[in-house]
Design a protein around this motif. Structure first.
Motif, mmCIF file in Angstrom:
data_model
loop_
_atom_site.group_PDB
_atom_site.id
_atom_site.type_symbol
_atom_site.label_atom_id
_atom_site.label_comp_id
_atom_site.label_asym_id
_atom_site.label_seq_id
_atom_site.Cartn_x
_atom_site.Cartn_y
_atom_site.Cartn_z
ATOM 1 N N LEU A 3 33.316 47.154 37.216
ATOM 2 C CA LEU A 3 33.371 45.789 37.304
ATOM 3 C C LEU A 3 34.228 44.945 36.066
ATOM 4 C CD1 LEU A 3 31.812 43.245 38.507
ATOM 5 C CD2 LEU A 3 29.948 43.427 36.672
ATOM 6 N N ILE A 4 34.394 45.681 35.173
ATOM 7 C CA ILE A 4 35.439 45.141 33.954
ATOM 8 C C ILE A 4 36.668 45.114 34.708
ATOM 9 C CG2 ILE A 4 36.068 45.522 31.606
ATOM 10 C CD1 ILE A 4 33.177 46.376 31.040
ATOM 11 N N GLY A 5 37.129 46.360 35.086
ATOM 12 C CA GLY A 5 38.609 46.611 35.562
ATOM 13 C C GLY A 5 38.574 45.388 36.650
ATOM 14 N N LEU A 6 37.750 45.191 37.520
ATOM 15 C CA LEU A 6 38.052 44.001 38.585
ATOM 16 C C LEU A 6 37.916 42.720 38.060
ATOM 17 C CD1 LEU A 6 37.794 43.513 41.628
ATOM 18 C CD2 LEU A 6 35.468 43.306 41.724
ATOM 19 N N LEU A 7 37.264 42.382 37.000
ATOM 20 C CA LEU A 7 37.281 40.966 36.262
ATOM 21 C C LEU A 7 38.729 40.862 35.625
ATOM 22 C CD1 LEU A 7 34.024 40.884 34.678
ATOM 23 C CD2 LEU A 7 34.881 39.538 36.390
ATOM 24 N N PHE A 8 39.331 41.904 35.281
ATOM 25 C CA PHE A 8 40.721 41.776 34.668
ATOM 26 C C PHE A 8 41.770 41.790 35.645
ATOM 27 C CE2 PHE A 8 38.457 43.381 30.680
ATOM 28 C CZ PHE A 8 38.843 42.363 29.802
ATOM 29 N N LEU A 12 45.209 38.563 39.198
ATOM 30 C CA LEU A 12 46.536 39.220 39.597
ATOM 31 C C LEU A 12 46.419 39.560 40.925
ATOM 32 C CD1 LEU A 12 47.511 41.600 36.694
ATOM 33 C CD2 LEU A 12 48.245 39.193 36.900
ATOM 34 N N ALA A 13 45.500 39.144 41.776
ATOM 35 C CA ALA A 13 45.367 39.562 43.272
ATOM 36 C C ALA A 13 46.435 38.888 43.928
ATOM 37 C CB ALA A 13 44.045 39.261 43.710
#
Length: 77
Positions: A3-8, A12-13
């Motif tokens: 979840l933390i990686g997804l938030l960061f 940039l998507a």
């Protein structure tokens, strides 16, 4: 990717999407450059332009050489 990686990475998507779109466009252009039917149409158009007097023999030879160079060159990566 937790979840933390997804938030960061979420902000940039759009950048990743644009990069992927550019890669797809590049692949399509390279396919069109080397497609035998497309090459034949370009060569026939050059021949027709020469017959109708729109281009000279030198221009015809130069155009044919350019097409063959594009077609036979290594794929760009």
């Amino acid at each position: 990717m937790g979840l933390i990686g997804l938030l960061f990475t979420w902000p940039l998507a759009p950048v990743h999407g644009v990069i992927k779109l550019g890669e797809l466009i590049q692949q399509q252009v390279e396919h069109e450059l080397r497609d035998p039917a497309a090459v034949r149409r370009r060569l026939e158009a050059i021949e027709e332009a020469r017959r109708s007097g729109q281009i000279s023999e030198e221009e015809e030879a130069q155009a044919v050489e350019e097409i063959l160079k594009l077609m036979s060159g290594p794929p760009r990566r």
